[in-house]
Design a protein around this motif. Structure first.
Motif, PDB file in Angstrom:
ATOM      1  N   SER A 191      11.917   7.474 -11.023  1.00  0.00           N
ATOM      2  CA  SER A 191      11.417   6.737 -12.295  1.00  0.00           C
ATOM      3  C   SER A 191      12.346   6.069 -13.106  1.00  0.00           C
ATOM      4  O   SER A 191      13.742   6.069 -12.807  1.00  0.00           O
ATOM      5  CB  SER A 191      10.487   7.396 -13.081  1.00  0.00           C
ATOM      6  N   CYS A 192      12.192   5.377 -14.140  1.00  0.00           N
ATOM      7  CA  CYS A 192      13.410   4.658 -14.837  1.00  0.00           C
ATOM      8  C   CYS A 192      14.087   5.536 -15.590  1.00  0.00           C
ATOM      9  O   CYS A 192      15.404   5.422 -16.180  1.00  0.00           O
ATOM     10  CB  CYS A 192      12.434   3.579 -16.006  1.00  0.00           C
ATOM     11  N   ARG A 193      13.633   6.951 -15.868  1.00  0.00           N
ATOM     12  CA  ARG A 193      14.302   7.873 -16.655  1.00  0.00           C
ATOM     13  C   ARG A 193      14.839   7.727 -18.226  1.00  0.00           C
ATOM     14  O   ARG A 193      15.519   8.246 -18.698  1.00  0.00           O
ATOM     15  CB  ARG A 193      15.625   8.183 -16.006  1.00  0.00           C
ATOM     16  N   GLU A 194      14.120   6.372 -18.667  1.00  0.00           N
ATOM     17  CA  GLU A 194      14.561   5.900 -19.984  1.00  0.00           C
ATOM     18  C   GLU A 194      13.334   5.826 -20.885  1.00  0.00           C
ATOM     19  O   GLU A 194      13.677   5.874 -21.955  1.00  0.00           O
ATOM     20  CB  GLU A 194      15.440   4.686 -19.952  1.00  0.00           C
ATOM     21  N   CYS A 195      12.244   5.333 -20.507  1.00  0.00           N
ATOM     22  CA  CYS A 195      11.124   5.173 -21.225  1.00  0.00           C
ATOM     23  C   CYS A 195      10.710   6.677 -21.983  1.00  0.00           C
ATOM     24  O   CYS A 195      11.032   7.478 -21.497  1.00  0.00           O
ATOM     25  CB  CYS A 195      10.230   4.513 -20.735  1.00  0.00           C
ATOM     26  N   GLN A 196       9.703   6.235 -22.895  1.00  0.00           N
ATOM     27  CA  GLN A 196       9.278   7.241 -23.651  1.00  0.00           C
ATOM     28  C   GLN A 196       8.511   8.370 -22.572  1.00  0.00           C
ATOM     29  O   GLN A 196       8.830   9.841 -22.620  1.00  0.00           O
ATOM     30  CB  GLN A 196       7.978   6.927 -24.667  1.00  0.00           C
ATOM     31  N   SER A 197       7.803   7.757 -21.529  1.00  0.00           N
ATOM     32  CA  SER A 197       7.087   8.729 -20.735  1.00  0.00           C
ATOM     33  C   SER A 197       7.800   9.666 -19.871  1.00  0.00           C
ATOM     34  O   SER A 197       7.695  10.800 -19.823  1.00  0.00           O
ATOM     35  CB  SER A 197       6.024   7.805 -19.828  1.00  0.00           C
ATOM     36  N   CYS A 198       8.928   8.966 -19.425  1.00  0.00           N
ATOM     37  CA  CYS A 198       9.977   9.618 -18.573  1.00  0.00           C
ATOM     38  C   CYS A 198      10.545  10.549 -19.376  1.00  0.00           C
ATOM     39  O   CYS A 198      10.680  11.683 -19.025  1.00  0.00           O
ATOM     40  CB  CYS A 198      11.152   8.750 -18.162  1.00  0.00           C
ATOM     41  N   LYS A 199      11.012  10.408 -20.497  1.00  0.00           N
ATOM     42  CA  LYS A 199      11.674  11.513 -21.324  1.00  0.00           C
ATOM     43  C   LYS A 199      10.740  12.698 -21.683  1.00  0.00           C
ATOM     44  O   LYS A 199      11.149  13.777 -21.975  1.00  0.00           O
ATOM     45  CB  LYS A 199      12.175  10.748 -22.647  1.00  0.00           C
ATOM     46  N   TYR A 215       3.609   8.523 -15.395  1.00  0.00           N
ATOM     47  CA  TYR A 215       3.145   7.174 -16.364  1.00  0.00           C
ATOM     48  C   TYR A 215       4.318   6.493 -16.867  1.00  0.00           C
ATOM     49  O   TYR A 215       4.311   5.693 -17.934  1.00  0.00           O
ATOM     50  CB  TYR A 215       2.476   7.729 -17.653  1.00  0.00           C
ATOM     51  N   CYS A 216       5.436   6.315 -16.241  1.00  0.00           N
ATOM     52  CA  CYS A 216       6.584   5.659 -16.447  1.00  0.00           C
ATOM     53  C   CYS A 216       6.250   4.174 -16.774  1.00  0.00           C
ATOM     54  O   CYS A 216       5.442   3.390 -16.198  1.00  0.00           O
ATOM     55  CB  CYS A 216       7.705   5.542 -15.258  1.00  0.00           C
ATOM     56  N   ALA A 217       7.005   3.670 -17.971  1.00  0.00           N
ATOM     57  CA  ALA A 217       6.545   2.289 -18.510  1.00  0.00           C
ATOM     58  C   ALA A 217       6.866   1.276 -17.517  1.00  0.00           C
ATOM     59  O   ALA A 217       5.974   0.299 -17.594  1.00  0.00           O
ATOM     60  CB  ALA A 217       7.059   2.257 -19.763  1.00  0.00           C
ATOM     61  N   THR A 218       7.850   1.298 -16.738  1.00  0.00           N
ATOM     62  CA  THR A 218       7.962   0.223 -15.842  1.00  0.00           C
ATOM     63  C   THR A 218       7.744   0.912 -14.531  1.00  0.00           C
ATOM     64  O   THR A 218       8.030   0.120 -13.320  1.00  0.00           O
ATOM     65  CB  THR A 218       9.535  -0.048 -15.961  1.00  0.00           C
TER      66      THR A 218
HETATM   67 ZN    ZN Z   1      10.239   5.630 -17.257  1.00  0.00          ZN
END
Ligand code: ZN
Ligand code: ZN
Length: 972
Positions: A708-716, A722-725
């Motif tokens: 996953s992106c590992r940077e968005c709020q969800s990932c964090k 629910y990763c934003a991207t």
């Molecule tokens: Zn993400």
């Protein structure tokens, strides 16, 4: 052929160039022309010789190629092998001993032939019968034992080790036409007896009485002595004695046949002694173990395995762990006094088990498993004081034949033994391998492994069976560490030869790993350890780092190119010590890792290690090649193991309904070929240098996401689902994030799922599967389990509350089981009365509501705190909402094709909530797995082979499965 022709032409050109350049001047007169001619002819002679050499090389290459293609082992003379290896490192990959070159192949140094015993007998079974040592001191020189032989006519003969017949062709009474399939000796020297089993399942026990008589030559009468002592030949005539050996039937019994249609067949018998009592433990083809008293009456029977073929073997254990049994895919400890298993059996390998032995020597509690594909695994059965089932070591893969194992002084003797039904089995060279367990435990470096102490060939004789006499385990002898001095003998029966050849066997016990480290320098104990001393301590402790270093080393030398066919120039033996040290420093400096790195004791044989790490791996799988096409065998490439990656040997993959939708392109355009599967269970086979949370051998799972992106709020926050991207789905997705090794400019390589034999996944998207859970049953948890667990956890479901489960497919079944473990009262809301029994009895639901039954529906009104709705078809939402109490929550996890249809008044008056949930985050998935481990929850499933996937898809659509199909990837 084309290549060969090209090679010849190239060589010829080169050679001619040499001829011309050496004598450029043309000739003018007879003399100079003759000299010129001589030069040419001598050069041509040289060339011819050289070509002959090349021709031999080509022949050898052709032979190797043929061997690889047919799975046959090709033996090359060592000079030729070295010559070939120099030219092509590829050769060292196929001639296994490039890395696992035996320390010695000097058979005559270790095996001193004494004599052939019973040279006229067609021996079928043989064993040593150890005598009691009545006079201390005298027994030191001559080994106090006899040789027991059962011949092709099922007659018993007993010989002294001087080849003196003491009992000649005694009829064991199995009857004409029967052949004896097993011979077992009494476990102690108190009462000698032998057990024979014939092909009809009859067990016969004979007492063997051995009496020493003083010889008549001494002048007196024969005088019986209480205990036996073998004749010490020519030692002291006054002491000369002769042995009188008799056999008598003690008991005879068979297994009860079992129920009518199940033919219970005896597979193996083991006599054991417990206190003063003798028991016989018998395994059968239906997976049962029976215990008999010495007189043949049965004490009890219990079924210990459901594996096909039933109990395949029994091994005498130690102390409380009296008997080890094994089947094709499990082994466990059996207590004959309780007639029951002591712990859950240990499982977790793919190829069927063919033999099992206790580990020799210094560390107890470990067992060795020989698998049909030639692998040998070591499992630790204890961890501290508790029971365990941990893969600890893996032997070099040196044989395509399965091994028969014997423990011997820190070594494991392994004799390749072809299965009975194998074609052309005589073509295999059978040699005895001595694996040095200590050397393996210390780990392999880039230098030859020293894992094989001795590889003993008896060519042209082929060893067929062997028996050992002497301390089988180091340090177990009376002299403690001095066990080396005890003499050992080995009796080998060779194929197509009569009698049994007895050898003195001298092999030193290797020092255990710790002692080896402490000792430091080389020792003069026959094996030169000095060269490995400088290596092994580091490698043993820093196993993981080493794996990484080898990987990086290769990357570095090849200019960072992972793939490509450039295998020929991989300098696998050039070890960059500076880089190694640097990597170690880096690891030590890392906060949180006080010990530097995690010690690993796993062995991956040299060639596998590099092939697993250096480049991509091709992997068998099942794929839909076109939308809605059948699932067919296919091959894909998995990426090289990156620094943060975990490579997994996939054992099982669950079939989720969404696999069907995607493979049939029902959810919009998809990527083909498609390898579906996001319920993955298997074992770690390699890890990158940055991975400390997993080690080789760990039991792990992968669910719906691999990145996953590992940077968005969800990932964090751990909600990667629910990763934003958008998370990268395990299949039918693309590695679209730049941090991934498979990222490409055009959007990333496609992901391929779990209907495959392996996968490489970033460590952050791998979960640990609890040891106590059956792996096949645990894999569906990775999607079905987390999908229903997550909404319960997120929406604050509490113990004691009332949970409704709508729909009873895979998701529904998991929701009932997890809900019950949660402490809830669970009501199943179903459209068919037919599921009542399975819901109530099998899944232990508390209530069952048939949606078409008005009184059922009325009775359940306003009673539930939460409903997990798993129904994927159109259904009457308002009715379901009517079951909720005030503040009740209706969570949708199934996806009907049509939009929902309900009036606002079905939720407003009692402040009801309608919500949805999509799988779960990685942290939550781990939490769910731990929860299921604690409550022993697995998904009931039907195991299928690869060729049944397409068929099972149709059954999934018809809901004709309880409750999940799980694919056994070993069938690919
Ligand atoms: Zn993400
Ligand atoms: Zn799924």
């Amino acid at each position: 052929m084309g290549r060969c022709a090209w090679l010849l032409i190239a060589l010829t050109r080169q050679a001619w160039a040499g001829v011309w350049s050496s004598s450029p001047a043309p000739c003018h007169d007879d003399e100079s022309c003759k000299a010129r001619l001589d030069t040419i002819t001598s050069k041509l002679d040289e060339l011819r010789d050289e070509m002959r050499g090349k021709h031999l090389t080509l022949q050898a290459l052709e032979e190797i190629r043929g061997g690889i293609l047919s799975g046959r082992r090709v033996e090359l003379p060592s000079a030729q092998r070295q010559h070939l290896e120099k030219g092509s490192p590829l050769i060292s990959e196929v001639t296994f001993d490039a890395r696992h070159r035996p320390v010695s192949t000097n058979v005559s140094r270790h095996f001193q032939s004494q004599r052939v015993i019973a040279p006229n007998l067609d021996v079928r079974h043989h064993a040593f019968l150890t005598l009691k040592r009545s006079t201390p001191g005298a027994a030191k020189t001559s080994v106090p034992a006899l040789l027991v032989i059962v011949d092709a006519e099922s007659k018993l003969s007993i010989y002294s080790l001087d080849n003196e017949p003491l009992l000649d062709k005694f009829d064991l009474g199995h009857g004409a036409g029967r052949s004896i399939v097993q011979l077992e000796m009494s476990p102690t020297q108190e009462n000698h007896f032998i057990v024979t089993v014939d092909d009809d399942g009859n067990i016969r026990v004979h007492n063997i009485k051995i009496v020493a008589k003083k010889q008549k030559a001494e002048g007196g009468k024969d005088k019986d002595e209480a205990e036996e002592e073998p004749k010490a030949k020519g030692k002291d005539p006054k002491e000369a004695r002769t042995l009188n050996v008799t056999a008598s039937l003690a008991s005879s019994f068979t297994l009860s046949p079992g129920a009518l249609e199940e033919a219970r067949k005896l597979t193996v018998v083991l006599p054991i002694e417990r206190g003063s009592q003798t028991f016989f433990v018998a395994g059968d083809s239906l997976g049962g173990l029976s215990v008999f008293f010495r007189n043949g009456t049965m004490r009890g029977r219990v079924r210990v395995t459901e594996d096909p073929g039933g109990v395949k073997g029994l091994v005498r254990g130690q102390g409380q762990q009296q008997v080890l049994f094994y089947s094709s895919h499990a082994f466990g400890f059996f207590s004959p006094s309780q007639v029951d298993l002591q712990y859950a059996p240990c499982t977790g390998w793919n190829s069927p088990l063919v033999d099992l032995a206790m580990e020799p020597g210094y560390s107890t509690g470990r067992v060795l498993l020989a698998l049909q594909d030639g692998d040998v695994l070591v499992y630790a059965t204890t961890r501290g004081k508790s029971k365990a089932c941990d893969l600890a070591l893996k032997f070099p893969h040196v044989s395509v034949l399965p091994f028969k194992l014997h423990s011997f002084r820190g070594h494991v003797m392994a004799l390749p033994t072809p299965p009975d039904d194998m074609e052309k089995k005589d073509e295999y060279v059978r040699e005895i391998f001595f694996f040095n367990v200590a050397a393996m435990e210390n780990g392999y470096g880039s230098s030859p492994s020293r894992a094989i102490t001795l590889q003993a060939s008896f060519k042209p004789k082929q060893p067929e069976n062997l028996a050992l006499l002497g301390q089988p385990t180091a340090g177990a002898g009376a002299q403690g560490g001095g066990g080396d001095k005890a003499k050992s003998q080995i009796a080998i029966r060779f194929k197509d030869m009569r009698g049994v050849e007895v050898f003195d066997l001298t092999l030193r016990t290797p020092p255990p790993p710790k002692a080896a480290q402490a000792e430091g320098g080389g020792s003069s104990n026959g094996w030169d350890f000095s060269s490995i001393m400088s290596w092994f301590p580091k490698i043993g402790v820093f196993g993981i780092a080493l794996i990484g270093v080898i990987f990086w080393n290769i990357k570095k030398v090849t200019g960072g190119g992972g793939g490509g066919g450039g295998a020929t120039d991989l300098p696998t033996d050039d070890f960059d010590e500076e880089l190694f040290k640097e990597k170690l420093r880096e690891r030590r400096a890392k906060p949180g890792s006080t010990t530097g790195v995690v010690p690993v004791k796993i062995e991956v044989s040299g060639s596998r290690l590099t092939s697993a790490l250096q480049s991509t791996m091709s992997c068998k799988c099942y794929a839909a090649l076109v939308p809605a096409g059948p699932l067919v065998p296919h091959t894909i490439e998995r990426r090289a193991v990156g620094p943060d990656d975990v490579a997994i040997d996939i054992k099982y993959a669950g079939i989720c309904h969404s696999d069907v939708h995607q493979a049939r392109e029902e959810w919009g355009s998809a990527i083909f070929p498609m390898v579906p599967g996001h319920e993955i269970g298997g074992f770690v086979t390699a890890v990158g240098p940055n991975v400390t949370s997993f080690k080789v051998g760990d039991k792990v799972g992968v669910g719906c996401m691999v990145d996953s992106c590992r940077e968005c709020q969800s990932c964090k926050e751990g909600d990667e689902n629910y990763c934003a991207t958008g998370a990268v789905m395990t299949y039918n997705g693309k590695y679209k994030y730049k941090h991934c090794l498979e990222y490409t400019e055009d959007g990333g390589k496609p992901t391929y799922g779990g209907y495959a034999q392996s996968i490489v996944v970033d460590k952050n998207y791998v979960c640990r599967i609890p040891d106590n859970l059956d792996l096949a049953g645990a894999t569906p948890l990775l999607c079905a389990g987390i999908t229903v667990y997550s909404p319960m956890a997120y929406n604050g479901l509490k113990a004691g509350q009332k949970l409704g489960v709508a729909g009873l497919g895979g998701l529904g079944a998991m929701a009932v089981m997890i809900g019950k473990a949660w402490g809830c009262e669970v009501t199943v809301l179903s459209r068919s009365e037919g599921k009542r029994d399975e819901a109530m009895k099998e899944l232990k639901a508390d209530k069952f509501v048939v949606m078409s039954n008005d009184s059922d529906v009325e009775a359940a009104a306003s009673s539930l705190d939460m409903i997990i709705d798993t129904i994927a078809a159109k259904h009457d939402i308002p009715t379901y909402l009517s079951f909720l109490r005030q503040n009740g929550k209706f969570v949708m996890v199934g996806v009907p094709a049509e939009p929902l249809d309900f009036h606002a008044f079905s939720i407003i008056p009692k402040r009801k909530t309608i919500t949805g949930s999509l799988i779960g985050g990685i942290r939550e998935t781990q939490e769910m797995l731990d929860f299921c481990g604690k409550h022993n929850i697995i998904c009931p499933h039907e195991l299928i082979s690869g060729d049944k996937i397409s068929e099972s898809y149709d059954r999934v659509v018809k809901s004709d499965v309880k409750y999940r199909f799980v694919i056994d990837t070993s069938t690919f």
